[in-house]
Structures are given as C-alpha cells and as structure tokens.
Design an enzyme around this catalytic site. Structure first.
Site, PDB file in Angstrom:
ATOM      1  N   SER A 179       2.098   2.219  -4.995  1.00 30.17           N
ATOM      2  CA  SER A 179       1.041   2.843  -3.894  1.00 30.17           C
ATOM      3  C   SER A 179      -0.141   2.590  -4.176  1.00 30.17           C
ATOM      4  O   SER A 179      -0.505   1.559  -4.628  1.00 30.17           O
ATOM      5  CB  SER A 179       1.466   4.303  -3.508  1.00 30.17           C
ATOM      6  OG  SER A 179       0.732   4.881  -2.438  1.00 30.17           O
ATOM      7  N   TRP A 180      -1.006   3.894  -4.603  1.00 27.44           N
ATOM      8  CA  TRP A 180      -2.271   3.781  -5.024  1.00 27.44           C
ATOM      9  C   TRP A 180      -2.290   3.039  -6.565  1.00 27.44           C
ATOM     10  O   TRP A 180      -3.224   2.300  -6.745  1.00 27.44           O
ATOM     11  CB  TRP A 180      -2.996   5.207  -5.098  1.00 27.44           C
ATOM     12  CG  TRP A 180      -4.203   5.115  -6.296  1.00 27.44           C
ATOM     13  CD1 TRP A 180      -4.103   5.662  -7.247  1.00 27.44           C
ATOM     14  CD2 TRP A 180      -5.579   4.362  -5.797  1.00 27.44           C
ATOM     15  NE1 TRP A 180      -5.410   5.492  -7.963  1.00 27.44           N
ATOM     16  CE2 TRP A 180      -6.411   4.628  -7.126  1.00 27.44           C
ATOM     17  CE3 TRP A 180      -6.295   3.815  -4.796  1.00 27.44           C
ATOM     18  CZ2 TRP A 180      -7.573   4.292  -7.142  1.00 27.44           C
ATOM     19  CZ3 TRP A 180      -7.551   3.309  -4.862  1.00 27.44           C
ATOM     20  CH2 TRP A 180      -8.113   3.806  -6.062  1.00 27.44           C
ATOM     21  N   GLY A 218      -1.339   8.192  -5.574  1.00 33.00           N
ATOM     22  CA  GLY A 218      -2.376   9.001  -5.250  1.00 33.00           C
ATOM     23  C   GLY A 218      -3.529   8.331  -4.303  1.00 33.00           C
ATOM     24  O   GLY A 218      -3.024   8.064  -3.145  1.00 33.00           O
ATOM     25  N   HIS A 236       8.563   4.424   1.556  1.00 32.14           N
ATOM     26  CA  HIS A 236       7.510   4.128   0.470  1.00 32.14           C
ATOM     27  C   HIS A 236       7.768   4.703  -1.068  1.00 32.14           C
ATOM     28  O   HIS A 236       7.505   4.279  -1.847  1.00 32.14           O
ATOM     29  CB  HIS A 236       6.129   5.032   1.175  1.00 32.14           C
ATOM     30  CG  HIS A 236       5.099   4.800   0.269  1.00 32.14           C
ATOM     31  ND1 HIS A 236       4.518   3.901   0.077  1.00 32.14           N
ATOM     32  CD2 HIS A 236       4.498   5.527  -0.465  1.00 32.14           C
ATOM     33  CE1 HIS A 236       3.541   3.637  -0.470  1.00 32.14           C
ATOM     34  NE2 HIS A 236       3.276   5.118  -0.994  1.00 32.14           N
ATOM     35  N   ASP A 292       8.517   1.666   5.338  1.00 33.44           N
ATOM     36  CA  ASP A 292       7.363   2.292   4.686  1.00 33.44           C
ATOM     37  C   ASP A 292       6.219   2.635   5.829  1.00 33.44           C
ATOM     38  O   ASP A 292       5.641   1.779   6.398  1.00 33.44           O
ATOM     39  CB  ASP A 292       6.660   1.474   3.434  1.00 33.44           C
ATOM     40  CG  ASP A 292       5.752   2.258   2.981  1.00 33.44           C
ATOM     41  OD1 ASP A 292       5.251   3.169   3.165  1.00 33.44           O
ATOM     42  OD2 ASP A 292       5.527   1.966   1.705  1.00 33.44           O
TER      43      ASP A 292
END
Length: 321
Positions: free
Chosen positions: A110-111, A43, A291, A263
């Site tokens: 990711s985050w 996120g 991604h 990505d």
C-alpha cells in the site's frame, strides 16, 4: 497455502533520532548475518507490529522494521511537523547507514509500496530486490477514487458514515474538509473525524469483513487519519505521475508485485501500470483478495515471494512446489 513464519522477538531495538522533533522506533530480528530486508509499513500513519516480521524466513533474513515519523512507537505521535515523503526517504537512507547495511531488499505494501518506489528511485544502488503489495501510485485519480467518488458507489452504507462529520456544503472536496478538522483546535472534532476516516478504510480494506483489521485501524485512528490526510492534501509530495516517470532508474531491479483483483482501496490498475513500466517485474494477481496483506491468498503469495527472492540472491536451490 503457506503460513506466516512463527512469531519471533527482536534481537535488537533502536531509537534513531532524525530531524527534530522525530525519533524513530526500529527493530531487528531474524539472523544478524542474513540477507537484509526492510519492511515498510502502510498508511502513511499505521506502524509495524509482530506480524510484520513473519513474512520472512528468520534463518535467511536480517529483518528490519521501523515506524515512520509520527507512527506507532516513534515520537512524537501523529506529528505532521517535518513529515513528508522525502523526509521518510532520507530517514530510510539514514537507517541503512546507521545499521551498516550496504544493500537491502525492500518489502512494502500500500503506502509502503509508494515509499519503497520513491526510495529506490532516489537510491537505486542500495536496493537488491523489491517485493511490493497493493500498489498505490498516489496519483490524483487514485485519491479521488477512494476519498471522493468511486469506491463510494460500491460501499454506499459505509460511505454515509465517512461523510457524517463533514457538512453538506464542504463535501465537494472531502480531503480538504477532513484536513481542516484533523488539524484544527477542536479535539473532539479531530477525534470524530479520525475515527470516521480510519473506519472507512478499515471496513473496505479486505474482501471479506475482518474485525481484527478494523480494530487495528481504530487503534491507530488519529495517526492514520492525520498523517494520511496531510500527505494526500499535498498529493503525497510527488510530481504528477512521478513514480511511473522515474521507473527507468530502477528497471534493472528484480521485483515481485502482488495485488488483489478486488482491491477497492488501490484498484488493480495501479499494479498493472507499474508492471508495464517495469518489464522485468513479476505481477501476481490474487483472484480472491482485496487490499490487506492479511488476506490468505495475498499472505501466501508474499511468503512465497520472500522465499523466492532469498534463494535467488543467496544462490540457494529453489524448493519444489
């Protein structure tokens, strides 16, 4: 190609009160006596689900998943109050203490990779190893690429829908323009902006279109859009190049980095820069992936990495290829 481990149910659930007004939702699954691993979701704003537990051998790992502030089943939903990178770092440390874990493995994408790096650099003595996917360094250039100009040239059709809620005269700074709508009093404008923001990400996160991924982004649109935009308008509460600057603090920690060559959300230069700042890390570039963790090549690499790390840390024999 390895499959995910079979679906399992948690053996324990917790509600962990942190700084008001936040209460975190936490699950434990796998083996209570296994190697502790923390799954850190992306996120910021998404949350964990049943798939989050399936990257790990449940006979070897004590699997901890939690929904970050304002996310998933944590309360209050989509709240921006007392919600920053450093609040989340201290939530992770409080969770570790609450569960009586001395050290653990961090698994984040990711985050989740951003937050894992921030936590490890703040508390390096608590981290045994790291498995990171879809590296997101949260540099201004990374935010500009995806939310202002860059990825827009590869997906001009999807980009038009992302631009739609924003007036022409406000498009010079799209993150700021979205932030005004996502935090404003007009609930219809807020939801329209949330759907457009989340749909842009959901459409571009995989190399091949995946309606299940897009549905998840739509389901969590309000929290994803509000919390992401809140973080990004504040440069993720990080100093310039902070994560790369502070890599010497964790250079000794073993790590596997998995990143899709195509990505478009977090381009490969994120992982490349991190790997070169982390000489002992292993970088795996997945040639036919974007991604998302759900893409076959990335999923396979992550399961192999969790098996590899468990066998190293538990001193088990390595399986033959």
């Amino acid at each position: 190609m390895l499959n995910l481990y079979p679906e399992i149910k948690p053996y324990a659930r917790h509600e962990l009160a942190v700084e008001a007004p936040h209460v975190l939702y936490v699950d434990e699954s796998g083996s209570p006596d296994g190697l502790p691993v923390l799954f850190i979701h992306g996120g910021p704003g998404s949350g964990c689900d049943r798939l989050s537990r399936r990257f790990f051998d449940p006979n070897l790992y004590r699997i901890v998943t939690f929904d970050q502030r304002g996310c998933g089943r944590s309360t209050p939903y989509a709240s921006l109050e007392n919600n920053s990178t450093w609040h989340l770092v201290e939530d992770i440390e409080r969770l570790r203490e609450h569960l009586g874990i001395e050290q653990w493995v961090l698994f984040g994408g990711s985050w989740g990779s951003t937050l894992a790096l921030a936590y490890a650099q703040r508390h390096p003595e608590r981290v045994r190893a790291m498995i990171l996917r879809g590296i997101f360094l949260c540099r201004p250039v990374d935010l500009h690429w995806f939310y202002q100009d860059g990825a827009s040239r590869l997906f001009p059709d999807f980009w038009q829908d992302y631009l739609h809620p924003i007036a022409e005269e406000e498009r010079g700074n799209l993150i700021q323009a979205y932030y005004r709508r996502l935090t404003g009093p007009d609930e219809l404008a807020q939801m329209s902006a949330a759907r457009a923001w989340s749909c842009w990400e959901g459409r571009t996160v995989t190399l091949r279109p995946n309606p299940d991924v897009l549905e998840k982004f739509s389901e969590h649109a309000l929290a994803i859009a509000r919390i992401e935009c809140h973080y990004f308008v504040n440069d993720a509460f990080l100093e310039p190049d902070q994560l790369l600057r502070d890599m010497p603090r964790i250079a000794h920690i073993p790590a596997v980095i998995v990143h899709g060559r195509y990505d478009m959300v977090c381009p490969l230069d994120n992982a490349w820069a991190l790997h070169h700042a982390w000489p002992g890390s292993e970088l795996q570039i997945i040639r036919d992936a974007g991604h998302a963790a759900s893409e076959p090549g990335i999923c396979d690499a992550l399961v192999r990495a969790t098996d590899q790390i468990a066998r190293q840390l538990l001193d088990l024999p390595q399986e033959a290829e």
